[in-house]
Design an enzyme around this catalytic site. Structure first.
Site, PDB file in Angstrom:
ATOM      1  N   TRP A   1       0.784  -1.232   0.000  1.00 20.16           N
ATOM      2  CA  TRP A   1       0.000   0.000   0.000  1.00 20.16           C
ATOM      3  C   TRP A   1       0.817   1.284   0.000  1.00 20.16           C
ATOM      4  O   TRP A   1       0.277   2.363  -0.152  1.00 20.16           O
ATOM      5  CB  TRP A   1      -0.962   0.050   1.195  1.00 20.16           C
ATOM      6  CG  TRP A   1      -0.397  -0.426   2.509  1.00 20.16           C
ATOM      7  CD1 TRP A   1      -0.641  -1.638   3.086  1.00 20.16           C
ATOM      8  CD2 TRP A   1       0.473   0.268   3.409  1.00 20.16           C
ATOM      9  NE1 TRP A   1       0.041  -1.746   4.281  1.00 20.16           N
ATOM     10  CE2 TRP A   1       0.730  -0.582   4.503  1.00 20.16           C
ATOM     11  CE3 TRP A   1       1.072   1.526   3.403  1.00 20.16           C
ATOM     12  CZ2 TRP A   1       1.555  -0.228   5.582  1.00 20.16           C
ATOM     13  CZ3 TRP A   1       1.896   1.884   4.466  1.00 20.16           C
ATOM     14  CH2 TRP A   1       2.127   1.018   5.527  1.00 20.16           C
TER      15      TRP A   1
ATOM     16  N   LYS B   1      -2.201  -6.960  -9.156  1.00 18.82           N
ATOM     17  CA  LYS B   1      -3.036  -7.068  -7.950  1.00 18.82           C
ATOM     18  C   LYS B   1      -2.460  -6.077  -6.943  1.00 18.82           C
ATOM     19  O   LYS B   1      -1.521  -6.374  -6.228  1.00 18.82           O
ATOM     20  CB  LYS B   1      -2.941  -8.510  -7.410  1.00 18.82           C
ATOM     21  CG  LYS B   1      -4.130  -9.004  -6.606  1.00 18.82           C
ATOM     22  CD  LYS B   1      -4.528  -8.120  -5.443  1.00 18.82           C
ATOM     23  CE  LYS B   1      -3.937  -8.543  -4.115  1.00 18.82           C
ATOM     24  NZ  LYS B   1      -4.236  -7.552  -3.052  1.00 18.82           N
TER      25      LYS B   1
ATOM     26  N   GLU C   1      10.561  -8.338  -3.358  1.00 19.92           N
ATOM     27  CA  GLU C   1      11.136  -7.126  -2.751  1.00 19.92           C
ATOM     28  C   GLU C   1      10.473  -6.993  -1.394  1.00 19.92           C
ATOM     29  O   GLU C   1       9.296  -6.643  -1.308  1.00 19.92           O
ATOM     30  CB  GLU C   1      10.810  -5.885  -3.597  1.00 19.92           C
ATOM     31  CG  GLU C   1      11.341  -5.908  -5.005  1.00 19.92           C
ATOM     32  CD  GLU C   1      12.807  -5.543  -5.106  1.00 19.92           C
ATOM     33  OE1 GLU C   1      13.446  -5.264  -4.071  1.00 19.92           O
ATOM     34  OE2 GLU C   1      13.328  -5.564  -6.229  1.00 19.92           O
TER      35      GLU C   1
ATOM     36  N   CYS D   1      10.277   0.937   2.501  1.00 19.38           N
ATOM     37  CA  CYS D   1      11.077  -0.262   2.767  1.00 19.38           C
ATOM     38  C   CYS D   1      12.525   0.088   3.038  1.00 19.38           C
ATOM     39  O   CYS D   1      13.198  -0.599   3.790  1.00 19.38           O
ATOM     40  CB  CYS D   1      10.976  -1.215   1.596  1.00 19.38           C
ATOM     41  SG  CYS D   1      11.341  -0.422   0.029  1.00 19.38           S
TER      42      CYS D   1
ATOM     43  N   GLU E   1      11.171  -4.741  11.648  1.00 22.52           N
ATOM     44  CA  GLU E   1      10.735  -3.612  10.825  1.00 22.52           C
ATOM     45  C   GLU E   1       9.462  -2.996  11.408  1.00 22.52           C
ATOM     46  O   GLU E   1       8.450  -3.684  11.561  1.00 22.52           O
ATOM     47  CB  GLU E   1      10.469  -4.088   9.395  1.00 22.52           C
ATOM     48  CG  GLU E   1      10.120  -2.950   8.462  1.00 22.52           C
ATOM     49  CD  GLU E   1       9.746  -3.424   7.064  1.00 22.52           C
ATOM     50  OE1 GLU E   1       8.913  -4.335   6.946  1.00 22.52           O
ATOM     51  OE2 GLU E   1      10.279  -2.860   6.097  1.00 22.52           O
TER      52      GLU E   1
HETATM   53  P1  NAD Z   1       1.736  -7.257   2.610  1.00 21.54           P
HETATM   54  O1  NAD Z   1       2.828  -8.223   2.441  1.00 21.54           O
HETATM   55  O2  NAD Z   1       0.764  -7.435   3.691  1.00 21.54           O
HETATM   56  O3  NAD Z   1       0.854  -7.173   1.260  1.00 21.54           O
HETATM   57  C1  NAD Z   1       1.434  -6.950   0.007  1.00 21.54           C
HETATM   58  C2  NAD Z   1       0.509  -7.460  -1.085  1.00 21.54           C
HETATM   59  O4  NAD Z   1       0.454  -8.879  -1.037  1.00 21.54           O
HETATM   60  C3  NAD Z   1      -0.935  -6.971  -0.977  1.00 21.54           C
HETATM   61  O5  NAD Z   1      -1.407  -6.669  -2.274  1.00 21.54           O
HETATM   62  C4  NAD Z   1      -1.657  -8.182  -0.398  1.00 21.54           C
HETATM   63  O6  NAD Z   1      -3.028  -8.236  -0.711  1.00 21.54           O
HETATM   64  C5  NAD Z   1      -0.911  -9.322  -1.074  1.00 21.54           C
HETATM   65  N1  NAD Z   1      -0.986 -10.615  -0.406  1.00 21.54           N
HETATM   66  C6  NAD Z   1      -1.002 -10.872   0.912  1.00 21.54           C
HETATM   67  N2  NAD Z   1      -1.056 -12.216   1.130  1.00 21.54           N
HETATM   68  C7  NAD Z   1      -1.053 -12.808  -0.088  1.00 21.54           C
HETATM   69  C8  NAD Z   1      -1.083 -14.157  -0.528  1.00 21.54           C
HETATM   70  N3  NAD Z   1      -1.118 -15.186   0.312  1.00 21.54           N
HETATM   71  N4  NAD Z   1      -1.059 -14.406  -1.861  1.00 21.54           N
HETATM   72  C9  NAD Z   1      -1.001 -13.392  -2.748  1.00 21.54           C
HETATM   73  N5  NAD Z   1      -0.998 -12.093  -2.385  1.00 21.54           N
HETATM   74  C10 NAD Z   1      -1.004 -11.787  -1.070  1.00 21.54           C
HETATM   75  O7  NAD Z   1       2.499  -5.852   2.698  1.00 21.54           O
HETATM   76  P2  NAD Z   1       1.916  -4.442   3.066  1.00 21.54           P
HETATM   77  O8  NAD Z   1       1.574  -4.432   4.514  1.00 21.54           O
HETATM   78  O9  NAD Z   1       0.884  -4.059   2.066  1.00 21.54           O
HETATM   79  O10 NAD Z   1       3.207  -3.510   2.806  1.00 21.54           O
HETATM   80  C11 NAD Z   1       4.221  -3.274   3.730  1.00 21.54           C
HETATM   81  C12 NAD Z   1       5.420  -4.153   3.492  1.00 21.54           C
HETATM   82  O11 NAD Z   1       5.920  -3.988   2.166  1.00 21.54           O
HETATM   83  C13 NAD Z   1       6.589  -3.812   4.390  1.00 21.54           C
HETATM   84  O12 NAD Z   1       7.123  -4.959   4.997  1.00 21.54           O
HETATM   85  C14 NAD Z   1       7.615  -3.191   3.457  1.00 21.54           C
HETATM   86  O13 NAD Z   1       8.937  -3.290   3.876  1.00 21.54           O
HETATM   87  C15 NAD Z   1       7.358  -3.871   2.185  1.00 21.54           C
HETATM   88  N6  NAD Z   1       7.849  -3.077   1.060  1.00 21.54           N
HETATM   89  C16 NAD Z   1       8.990  -3.485   0.414  1.00 21.54           C
HETATM   90  C17 NAD Z   1       9.505  -2.719  -0.624  1.00 21.54           C
HETATM   91  C18 NAD Z   1      10.747  -3.141  -1.365  1.00 21.54           C
HETATM   92  O14 NAD Z   1      10.932  -2.696  -2.489  1.00 21.54           O
HETATM   93  N7  NAD Z   1      11.595  -3.969  -0.820  1.00 21.54           N
HETATM   94  C19 NAD Z   1       8.859  -1.546  -1.012  1.00 21.54           C
HETATM   95  C20 NAD Z   1       7.718  -1.156  -0.321  1.00 21.54           C
HETATM   96  C21 NAD Z   1       7.209  -1.951   0.704  1.00 21.54           C
END
Ligand code: NAD
Length: 491
Positions: A150, A174, A249, A283, A384
């Protein structure tokens, strides 16, 4: 309230469930859009549209024409940057001016990868066999699934999509259930740019309802995921069932290391921008600051002093510097970590409070917070937070900084502040991270790879090489005069 539909095969369609959920404005707390709640049947529709486009019209478009389509898309994004930024900022609560800067820069990804589309060349191999000719073709994989979090829906999708389309793949996106609207707006620009139906598709909903069926779909060849490490692990395990190619990522807890020989004015600015940009919801946040002992006390004093001047409030007001936390669960998580840090014995020298009052809308605001007396075994140093919370640790010398910096499961990024060239080179070699910034922090570009080592992820996004992450190498053998002897002596 605006009601969106799924975008499949260049058409707007209702989800099979006929169900929608509300998207909330993190500042006002009010619902402002209805997002389709897609499920397995929609996953199938979207993936099959992308698969048909891949085999059909998209495969007949030359790499040069593909490049021109990507370029056209970039110009449309620049044209509509303000309206896209207003929607993305309304959904994720980031400062509108920051989001606008991100979206204008995002257009350059399409220019860069558009320019590369007809320059990905194969190779003729000087093979060790006579009378045979060998060459390598680089071919697109097929349907690429992009799953994003998000915090930065449009830019993070672009990091995947621009190289994947450049390579000739088709896409199903997605986005996060919290920030879906901006991708629907982007979809309109794909149609206007002239992309054939099915090349780009958007399906929305929850991880277990639509994300998982997409990950498991047999016609998805490649998954490009950004998000938390928990979801990353689940997706990696599910993808393993059909041996899909995956890039991840994930999160970080990046050390930002200040030596006593640094330009301290620059370093203070770099540490503050490193942790508090985007209200700490990035991140690459430099959430573990390592200060050399001799400068520790004076540096902390300056950090705290400047941090207390932050202008906090409505993200749409250009005067503000810190916005709300994007989601309620994230807001609760950050509060929990502040309590954990205090319980562990860390000392709060700035912030730490929740802000309420008319200028703070629905109240999802947390002050920029600094903890000192943190040791590297504490949870506040290892986990984190993904919010405006900085942990400050002390170190003695280079070896100590390297030891503490690397003593963590993550390896996304690291910052180093020093005027010594020797130190700069040493630290860039010894820190285990996908990106090391020396005397700067958070610089990024479409032209260079980005990604993590250790548990911060797998694969790289950005740079010329990232196109090959969305292609397979095929080795072709052509006999010029190679005789095939019979395997069986008796014929
Ligand atoms: P999240 O992992 O909860 O969700 C990310 C996405 O995955 C969402 O679209 C969610 O609906 C989907 N998802 C969740 N479970 C799934 C499953 N079982 N199968 C398929 N899709 C699934 O992450 P968040 O809370 O939205 O975002 C925050 C996290 O993102 C933090 O940990 C942050 O560090 C990371 N992030 C990493 C980077 C990078 O480039 N390394 C950049 C931005 C954010």
């Amino acid at each position: 309230m605006k009601r969106y539909q799924l975008f499949i095969n260049n058409e707007w369609v209702d989800p099979q469930s006929k169900a929608w959920f509300e998207s909330l404005d993190p500042f006002s707390g009010e619902a402002w859009a209805e997002i389709p709640r897609a499920e397995a049947a929609d996953a199938d529709r979207a993936v099959m549209a992308a698969a048909n486009a891949f085999e059909g019209p998209w495969s007949r478009i030359s790499p040069s024409e593909r490049g021109m389509l990507l370029h056209k898309l970039g110009t449309l994004i620049e044209r509509d940057a303000e309206s896209l930024a207003a929607i993305e900022s309304r959904d994720n609560g980031k400062l509108t001016r920051d989001v606008l800067g991100q979206i204008k820069y995002m257009a350059k990804y399409y220019y860069y990868f558009g320019g590369l589309a007809d320059k990905i060349q194969g190779a003729v191999v000087p093979i060790d066999k006579p009378k045979v000719y060998n060459f390598i073709r680089y071919e697109p994989m097929g349907v690429v699934l992009s799953i994003t979090p998000w915090n930065s829906s449009l830019p993070l999708t672009t990091w995947k999509m621009a190289p994947a389309l450049c390579a000739g793949n088709t896409i199903v996106c997605k986005p996060s259930e919290y920030t879906s609207a901006s991708l629907f707006e982007l979809a309109k620009l794909f149609v206007e740019a002239g992309f054939p139906p099915g090349v780009f598709n958007v399906v929305t909903g929850f991880g277990d309802e639509i994300g998982d069926p997409l990950v498991r779909h047999p016609s998805v060849q490649r998954i490009a995921f950004t998000g938390g490490d928990e979801a990353g692990r689940r997706i990696y395990a599910a993808a393993a069932q059909s041996l899909k190619r995956v890039s991840l990522e994930l999160g970080g807890k990046s050390p930002n290391i200040v030596f006593d020989d640094a330009d301290l004015d620059q370093a203070v600015n770099g540490v503050i921008a490193g942790i508090f940009s985007a209200t700490g919801q990035t991140c690459v946040a430099g959430s573990r600051v390592l200060l050399q002992e001799s400068i520790h006390d004076a540096f902390v004093q300056r950090l705290a002093q400047i941090t207390k001047t932050a202008k906090i409030g409505n993200p749409a007001d250009p005067a503000n510097e810190i916005g709300p936390i994007t989601t309620k669960p994230q807001f609760d998580k950050i509060r929990d970590y502040i309590a954990i840090a205090k319980k562990e014995g860390a000392r709060c020298v700035a912030g730490g409070r929740v802000l309420t009052g008319p200028e703070f809308g629905a109240g999802q605001f947390i002050e920029p917070t600094i903890f000192v007396d943190v040791t590297n075994d504490m949870r506040i140093a290892q986990e984190e937070v993904f919010g405006p919370v900085l942990s400050v640790l002390k170190f003695k010398d280079e070896e100590d900084a390297i030891r503490i910096g690397n003593d963590i499961k993550f390896g996304l990024a690291a910052g180093v502040w020093t005027t010594s060239l020797h130190r700069a080179m040493l630290m860039s070699e010894r820190l285990k991270a996908g990106t090391v910034w020396i005397n700067n922090y958070r610089s990024s570009s479409y032209a260079t790879p980005f990604g993590g080592v250790k548990q911060s992820g797998i694969g790289r996004e950005g740079g010329i090489e990232s196109v090959k992450e969305f292609m397979e190498a095929k080795s072709v053998w052509i006999s010029t005069d190679l005789k095939m002897p019979s395997l069986f002596a008796g014929k």
